[in-house]
Design an enzyme around this catalytic site. Sequence first.
Site, PDB file in Angstrom:
ATOM      1  N   TYR A   1      49.485  38.649  31.709  1.00  0.00           N
ATOM      2  CA  TYR A   1      48.711  37.675  32.462  1.00  0.00           C
ATOM      3  C   TYR A   1      48.870  36.542  31.551  1.00  0.00           C
ATOM      4  CZ  TYR A   1      44.653  35.121  33.751  1.00  0.00           C
ATOM      5  OH  TYR A   1      43.659  34.103  34.568  1.00  0.00           O
TER       6      TYR A   1
ATOM      7  N   ASP B   1      30.642  23.619  30.936  1.00  0.00           N
ATOM      8  CA  ASP B   1      31.079  23.882  32.401  1.00  0.00           C
ATOM      9  C   ASP B   1      32.398  22.868  32.421  1.00  0.00           C
ATOM     10  OD1 ASP B   1      31.585  23.803  35.215  1.00  0.00           O
ATOM     11  OD2 ASP B   1      29.575  24.228  35.674  1.00  0.00           O
ATOM     12  N   GLY B   2      33.393  23.468  32.879  1.00  0.00           N
ATOM     13  CA  GLY B   2      34.597  22.927  33.043  1.00  0.00           C
ATOM     14  C   GLY B   2      34.786  21.873  34.082  1.00  0.00           C
TER      15      GLY B   2
ATOM     16  N   GLN C   1      26.115  35.478  32.462  1.00  0.00           N
ATOM     17  CA  GLN C   1      26.813  36.587  32.994  1.00  0.00           C
ATOM     18  C   GLN C   1      26.545  37.919  32.146  1.00  0.00           C
ATOM     19  OE1 GLN C   1      30.993  35.181  33.292  1.00  0.00           O
ATOM     20  NE2 GLN C   1      30.812  34.514  31.211  1.00  0.00           N
TER      21      GLN C   1
ATOM     22  N   ASP D   1      42.036  29.345  33.567  1.00  0.00           N
ATOM     23  CA  ASP D   1      41.912  30.401  33.273  1.00  0.00           C
ATOM     24  C   ASP D   1      40.609  31.118  33.555  1.00  0.00           C
ATOM     25  OD1 ASP D   1      42.195  33.226  32.409  1.00  0.00           O
ATOM     26  OD2 ASP D   1      42.595  32.586  30.335  1.00  0.00           O
ATOM     27  N   SER D   2      40.284  31.012  34.889  1.00  0.00           N
ATOM     28  CA  SER D   2      39.000  31.314  35.415  1.00  0.00           C
ATOM     29  C   SER D   2      38.635  32.707  35.675  1.00  0.00           C
ATOM     30  CB  SER D   2      38.566  30.329  36.561  1.00  0.00           C
ATOM     31  OG  SER D   2      37.421  30.844  37.289  1.00  0.00           O
TER      32      SER D   2
ATOM     33  N   ASP E   1      36.517  35.019  38.644  1.00  0.00           N
ATOM     34  CA  ASP E   1      36.682  34.992  39.918  1.00  0.00           C
ATOM     35  C   ASP E   1      35.803  34.004  40.624  1.00  0.00           C
ATOM     36  OD1 ASP E   1      38.670  36.991  40.338  1.00  0.00           O
ATOM     37  OD2 ASP E   1      37.395  38.590  40.023  1.00  0.00           O
TER      38      ASP E   1
ATOM     39  N   GLU F   1      35.285  26.360  27.655  1.00  0.00           N
ATOM     40  CA  GLU F   1      34.558  27.638  28.370  1.00  0.00           C
ATOM     41  C   GLU F   1      32.976  27.463  28.366  1.00  0.00           C
ATOM     42  OE1 GLU F   1      35.444  31.039  28.909  1.00  0.00           O
ATOM     43  OE2 GLU F   1      33.295  31.076  28.957  1.00  0.00           O
TER      44      GLU F   1
ATOM     45  N   TYR G   1      44.312  44.637  37.307  1.00  0.00           N
ATOM     46  CA  TYR G   1      43.590  43.560  38.274  1.00  0.00           C
ATOM     47  C   TYR G   1      43.856  44.421  39.535  1.00  0.00           C
ATOM     48  CZ  TYR G   1      43.693  40.012  34.779  1.00  0.00           C
ATOM     49  OH  TYR G   1      43.186  39.238  33.600  1.00  0.00           O
TER      50      TYR G   1
HETATM   51  N1  SAM Z   1      41.829  35.952  34.084  1.00  0.00           N
HETATM   52  C1  SAM Z   1      40.813  36.453  33.799  1.00  0.00           C
HETATM   53  C2  SAM Z   1      40.311  37.243  35.067  1.00  0.00           C
HETATM   54  O1  SAM Z   1      40.134  36.581  35.791  1.00  0.00           O
HETATM   55  O2  SAM Z   1      40.140  38.284  35.096  1.00  0.00           O
HETATM   56  C3  SAM Z   1      39.828  35.745  33.290  1.00  0.00           C
HETATM   57  C4  SAM Z   1      39.535  35.534  31.851  1.00  0.00           C
HETATM   58  S1  SAM Z   1      38.513  34.568  31.101  1.00  0.00           S
HETATM   59  C5  SAM Z   1      37.503  35.599  30.227  1.00  0.00           C
HETATM   60  C6  SAM Z   1      37.305  33.719  32.463  1.00  0.00           C
HETATM   61  C7  SAM Z   1      36.314  32.730  31.730  1.00  0.00           C
HETATM   62  O3  SAM Z   1      36.240  31.719  32.589  1.00  0.00           O
HETATM   63  C8  SAM Z   1      35.217  33.560  31.533  1.00  0.00           C
HETATM   64  O4  SAM Z   1      35.002  33.776  30.012  1.00  0.00           O
HETATM   65  C9  SAM Z   1      34.263  32.590  32.075  1.00  0.00           C
HETATM   66  O5  SAM Z   1      32.936  32.608  31.200  1.00  0.00           O
HETATM   67  C10 SAM Z   1      34.879  31.413  32.114  1.00  0.00           C
HETATM   68  N2  SAM Z   1      34.493  30.403  33.105  1.00  0.00           N
HETATM   69  C11 SAM Z   1      33.695  30.718  34.179  1.00  0.00           C
HETATM   70  N3  SAM Z   1      33.397  29.595  35.000  1.00  0.00           N
HETATM   71  C12 SAM Z   1      33.582  28.650  34.149  1.00  0.00           C
HETATM   72  C13 SAM Z   1      33.271  27.326  34.251  1.00  0.00           C
HETATM   73  N4  SAM Z   1      32.580  26.877  35.299  1.00  0.00           N
HETATM   74  N5  SAM Z   1      33.606  26.400  33.197  1.00  0.00           N
HETATM   75  C14 SAM Z   1      34.266  27.029  32.239  1.00  0.00           C
HETATM   76  N6  SAM Z   1      34.697  28.365  32.068  1.00  0.00           N
HETATM   77  C15 SAM Z   1      34.099  28.966  33.060  1.00  0.00           C
END
Ligand code: SAM
Length: 289
Positions: free
Chosen positions: A71, A147-148, A41, A165-166, A168, A116, A233
């Site tokens: 949050y 990847d989660g 990203q 805590d993903s 969008d 993460e 947000y």
């Molecule tokens: N609450 C925040 C928001 O939506 O604005 C989320 C913040 S946190 C930084 C979101 C994290 O999810 C990012 O660092 C992103 O890299 C991670 N992420 C996205 N897809 C993912 C996946 N498939 N597995 C693990 N982490 C993931």
Amino acid sequence: MAHTGNQIMNGWFSEICPMWPGMALSVEIEKTLVSTASPYQQIDLYQTRSYGKMLVLDGIIQLTERDEFAYHEMMAHVPLFAHPCPERVLVIGGGDGGTLREAARHKEIRILDICEIDGMVIDISKQYLPEVACGFDDPRVCVHIRDGNLFLDEHPDTYDVIIVDSSDPIGPGEALFEKPFYEKLKRALKPGGLVAAQGESVFIHQETVSRLFSIVKSLFDTRAYASITVPSYPGGTIGICLGSLGVALTQPSRTIPDAMQKHLKYYSEQVHKAAFALPRFAKTLLEQS
Ligand code: SAM
């Protein structure tokens, strides 16, 4: 990149996203501190005029220093206080460390895993957002750069609480809003476990919220949706979508320890309960999901 619609004009960053067409959230910025692309990203970090530093992924605001506490306290403490004794906890996403920082206040936790996908988000947060990323300093934290969605395959019957805590559902977070992922979450829980996921805005993302809640309803006997006020947000609110294997969700099952009280700025016993009191349109949306 999944999204490149945002723009900076006359010193203002505007978040323009196809997930909330026809509106934009604008924040006045003083300086760009980071602008780089990871394999997953676009990562931008700004010094804003009145919201402190601001982390933006693929053009979408993830946090500002001014309101991140709302949050992160709710994402961590609502599920962790709902569980009577959360010993093994997993955070998926959350690379800024804010949810970890709050989770680490729970002395019951013995194992605090974070999965993460993007190590660069962690590195940049540690360098520029130390008061958020301090969550990584706790000795119980174990970081998995994965990847989660794939990580869960290897951890059946493992966790008391999983917090998603993903970002969008566009870009790397897309699969985290789909039913197969929720089936894996359920499998990764221990009996009596629960999951809490970033649940978008019930004002702005009704289709996504409805779809997500219908998935949770199809898999978990006990489910609920909480609302959090976060000015940065879209629409100023974001939700938590929760499902449990039998544990009640809408009130804390433990008292907040005195040592923790002094750190909290948003979460309280009353706020935990009140977060589930939804306006009529939201209640109807969730009932019909
Ligand atoms: N609450 C925040 C928001 O939506 O604005 C989320 C913040 S946190 C930084 C979101 C994290 O999810 C990012 O660092 C992103 O890299 C991670 N992420 C996205 N897809 C993912 C996946 N498939 N597995 C693990 N982490 C993931």
